[in-house]
Write an enzyme that holds these catalytic residues in place. Structure first.
Site, PDB file in Angstrom:
ATOM      1  N   SER A 146       8.439  41.915  85.771  1.00  0.00           N
ATOM      2  CA  SER A 146       9.052  42.982  84.966  1.00  0.00           C
ATOM      3  C   SER A 146       8.299  44.290  85.167  1.00  0.00           C
ATOM      4  O   SER A 146       7.163  44.290  85.662  1.00  0.00           O
ATOM      5  CB  SER A 146       8.964  42.572  83.481  1.00  0.00           C
ATOM      6  OG  SER A 146       9.076  43.687  82.628  1.00  0.00           O
ATOM      7  N   TYR A 159       5.477  40.334  75.333  1.00  0.00           N
ATOM      8  CA  TYR A 159       6.257  40.278  76.579  1.00  0.00           C
ATOM      9  C   TYR A 159       5.443  40.853  77.726  1.00  0.00           C
ATOM     10  O   TYR A 159       5.370  40.272  78.817  1.00  0.00           O
ATOM     11  CB  TYR A 159       7.549  41.072  76.378  1.00  0.00           C
ATOM     12  CG  TYR A 159       8.527  41.051  77.511  1.00  0.00           C
ATOM     13  CD1 TYR A 159       8.593  42.114  78.416  1.00  0.00           C
ATOM     14  CD2 TYR A 159       9.410  39.987  77.669  1.00  0.00           C
ATOM     15  CE1 TYR A 159       9.506  42.109  79.453  1.00  0.00           C
ATOM     16  CE2 TYR A 159      10.335  39.988  78.705  1.00  0.00           C
ATOM     17  CZ  TYR A 159      10.381  41.045  79.594  1.00  0.00           C
ATOM     18  OH  TYR A 159      11.294  41.051  80.628  1.00  0.00           O
TER      19      TYR A 159
HETATM   20  P1  NAP Z   1      18.834  36.957  79.123  1.00  0.00           P
HETATM   21  O1  NAP Z   1      20.159  37.596  79.322  1.00  0.00           O
HETATM   22  O2  NAP Z   1      18.185  36.996  77.784  1.00  0.00           O
HETATM   23  O3  NAP Z   1      18.899  35.419  79.631  1.00  0.00           O
HETATM   24  C1  NAP Z   1      17.737  34.655  79.515  1.00  0.00           C
HETATM   25  C2  NAP Z   1      18.098  33.232  79.860  1.00  0.00           C
HETATM   26  O4  NAP Z   1      16.938  32.405  79.669  1.00  0.00           O
HETATM   27  C3  NAP Z   1      19.203  32.673  78.975  1.00  0.00           C
HETATM   28  O5  NAP Z   1      20.084  31.873  79.735  1.00  0.00           O
HETATM   29  C4  NAP Z   1      18.418  31.823  77.989  1.00  0.00           C
HETATM   30  O6  NAP Z   1      19.168  30.741  77.506  1.00  0.00           O
HETATM   31  C5  NAP Z   1      17.331  31.278  78.883  1.00  0.00           C
HETATM   32  N1  NAP Z   1      16.207  30.754  78.106  1.00  0.00           N
HETATM   33  C6  NAP Z   1      15.532  31.376  77.112  1.00  0.00           C
HETATM   34  N2  NAP Z   1      14.563  30.574  76.643  1.00  0.00           N
HETATM   35  C7  NAP Z   1      14.639  29.408  77.348  1.00  0.00           C
HETATM   36  C8  NAP Z   1      13.903  28.181  77.333  1.00  0.00           C
HETATM   37  N3  NAP Z   1      12.894  27.974  76.482  1.00  0.00           N
HETATM   38  N4  NAP Z   1      14.254  27.205  78.212  1.00  0.00           N
HETATM   39  C9  NAP Z   1      15.295  27.391  79.056  1.00  0.00           C
HETATM   40  N5  NAP Z   1      16.045  28.529  79.129  1.00  0.00           N
HETATM   41  C10 NAP Z   1      15.696  29.517  78.273  1.00  0.00           C
HETATM   42  O7  NAP Z   1      17.768  37.598  80.133  1.00  0.00           O
HETATM   43  P2  NAP Z   1      17.990  38.422  81.481  1.00  0.00           P
HETATM   44  O8  NAP Z   1      18.099  39.869  81.166  1.00  0.00           O
HETATM   45  O9  NAP Z   1      19.040  37.743  82.305  1.00  0.00           O
HETATM   46  O10 NAP Z   1      16.549  38.220  82.150  1.00  0.00           O
HETATM   47  C11 NAP Z   1      16.276  37.083  82.935  1.00  0.00           C
HETATM   48  C12 NAP Z   1      14.805  37.160  83.291  1.00  0.00           C
HETATM   49  O11 NAP Z   1      14.527  38.430  83.886  1.00  0.00           O
HETATM   50  C13 NAP Z   1      13.872  37.056  82.084  1.00  0.00           C
HETATM   51  O12 NAP Z   1      12.688  36.387  82.472  1.00  0.00           O
HETATM   52  C14 NAP Z   1      13.544  38.512  81.764  1.00  0.00           C
HETATM   53  O13 NAP Z   1      12.298  38.647  81.115  1.00  0.00           O
HETATM   54  C15 NAP Z   1      13.504  39.101  83.136  1.00  0.00           C
HETATM   55  N6  NAP Z   1      13.747  40.549  83.213  1.00  0.00           N
HETATM   56  C16 NAP Z   1      14.861  41.086  82.649  1.00  0.00           C
HETATM   57  C17 NAP Z   1      15.054  42.478  82.786  1.00  0.00           C
HETATM   58  C18 NAP Z   1      16.242  43.186  82.209  1.00  0.00           C
HETATM   59  O14 NAP Z   1      16.194  44.434  82.154  1.00  0.00           O
HETATM   60  N7  NAP Z   1      17.277  42.497  81.784  1.00  0.00           N
HETATM   61  C19 NAP Z   1      14.139  43.251  83.491  1.00  0.00           C
HETATM   62  C20 NAP Z   1      12.989  42.638  84.002  1.00  0.00           C
HETATM   63  C21 NAP Z   1      12.821  41.275  83.863  1.00  0.00           C
HETATM   64  P3  NAP Z   1      19.780  30.796  76.008  1.00  0.00           P
HETATM   65  O15 NAP Z   1      21.220  31.047  76.209  1.00  0.00           O
HETATM   66  O16 NAP Z   1      19.486  29.444  75.441  1.00  0.00           O
HETATM   67  O17 NAP Z   1      19.095  31.878  75.242  1.00  0.00           O
HETATM   68  C1  GCO Z   2      12.137  46.464  76.957  1.00  0.00           C
HETATM   69  C2  GCO Z   2      13.023  45.835  77.996  1.00  0.00           C
HETATM   70  C3  GCO Z   2      12.242  45.565  79.251  1.00  0.00           C
HETATM   71  C4  GCO Z   2      13.110  44.891  80.275  1.00  0.00           C
HETATM   72  C5  GCO Z   2      12.362  44.602  81.511  1.00  0.00           C
HETATM   73  C6  GCO Z   2      11.901  45.842  82.194  1.00  0.00           C
HETATM   74  O1  GCO Z   2      12.347  46.205  75.763  1.00  0.00           O
HETATM   75  O2  GCO Z   2      11.250  47.219  77.372  1.00  0.00           O
HETATM   76  O3  GCO Z   2      13.614  44.667  77.505  1.00  0.00           O
HETATM   77  O4  GCO Z   2      11.112  44.817  78.966  1.00  0.00           O
HETATM   78  O5  GCO Z   2      13.601  43.697  79.796  1.00  0.00           O
HETATM   79  O6  GCO Z   2      11.364  43.666  81.351  1.00  0.00           O
HETATM   80  O7  GCO Z   2      11.447  45.480  83.489  1.00  0.00           O
END
Ligand code: NAP
Ligand code: GCO
Length: 261
Positions: A146, A159
């Protein structure tokens, strides 16, 4: 042909928490590149929802109920996957949560919960799949890091600690198992439009314009922006890339932010 090195034909990819969001997009990309997809979620109804969503997208997948923080459940699930689908060639530690709470108002239990899913989870799942990767002679592990692997901001202490740790776990898996032909890299998405960031993108939310001003691309990322980088890190095209965090952030980390007009 160099493009052949991007193929995932015949590979088994396990993407954790991929019922929707970033994991779902990565799964779609991997199917297009020729892989078989396995995903998990914490409840059967959520796995069923994910299976239906994949089916609607014309994708056959294998869904398993498993909480990535539960070591016994993870070990059992990996054994089941190896028996029912095949040895995992590619692991994407995608499952993750965030709790946006000012540190002084965050309980230790809330802090631990984020660390448990976002850092302990990738450790537990990686530990479960690496032995078979070593036996098979190769493996790819991709950790969803991230911006918070590099930067802090208010309300995301747990986080950021987890994602900073995940960056170093990535480098450590590289260091410990690179000799067994395992490449472990991270993807560091910028701010991506998914359910996780939906609260930050509601109309008029100050964070919305803030992120656009901090991103040279001048927009939120989409899950599609991550598909190519994810295929690259899962394919033979990246066999000499190890311990690297590939930031897919539209330039945020390179940019001080839009100057005031
Ligand atoms: P999201 O929409 O919140 O989806 C997260 C997924 O993880 C959901 O399917 C959730 O299932 C599952 N999950 C949560 N806790 C779990 C557990 N204990 N065991 C198994 N599955 C679990 O997140 P996203 O935005 O797609 O992000 C995916 C990854 O990328 C995360 O690691 C996040 O930190 C990272 N990321 C996201 C962003 C962003 O801007 N969106 C940026 C950087 C990194 P449920 O349906 O059960 O909740
Ligand atoms: C926040 C956001 C971010 C993104 C991502 C950025 O609240 O700052 O959720 O943390 O999820 O991780 O790379």
């Amino acid at each position: 042909m160099i493009l052949d090195s991007f193929s995932l034909k015949g590979k088994v990819a396990f993407i954790t928490g991929a019922s929707y969001g970033i994991g779902f997009a990565i799964a779609k990309a991997y199917v297009e590149a020729g892989a078989k997809i396995v995903f998990n979620d914490i409840k059967q109804d959520l796995v069923d929802k994910g299976l239906a969503a994949y089916e609607e997208a014309g994708i056959k997948t294998h869904g398993y109920v498993c909480d990535v923080t539960d070591e016994n459940a993870v070990n059992e699930t990996v054994k089941k996957i190896e028996k029912e689908v095949g040895v995992i060639d590619i692991l994407v530690n995608n499952a993750g949560i965030i709790r946006r709470i000012p540190m002084l108002e965050m309980s230790a239990a809330e802090f631990r919960q984020v660390i448990d899913v976002d850092l302990n989870g990738p450790f537990i799942v990686s530990k479960a799949v690496i032995p078979s990767m070593i036996k098979k002679g190769h493996g790819k592990i991709i950790n969803l890091c991230s911006m918070m692997s590099e930067l802090g901001r208010e309300t995301v202490s747990a986080y950021a600690a987890a994602k900073g740790g995940l960056k170093m776990l990535t480098r450590n898996i590289c260091s410990e198992y690179g000799a067994q032909n395992i490449q472990c890299n991270g993807i560091g998405p910028g701010y991506i439009a998914t359910p996780q960031t939906a609260p930050l993108r509601v109309d008029g939310h100050p964070f919305n314009s803030f992120i656009i001003s901090k991103t040279p691309a001048g927009r939120w990322g989409t899950t599609e922006d991550l598909m190519g980088p994810a295929v690259f890190l899962a394919s033979d095209a990246s066999n000499f890339v190890n311990g690297h965090i590939l930031y897919v952030d539209g330039g945020i980390l390179a940019y001080i932010g839009k100057q005031p007009s």
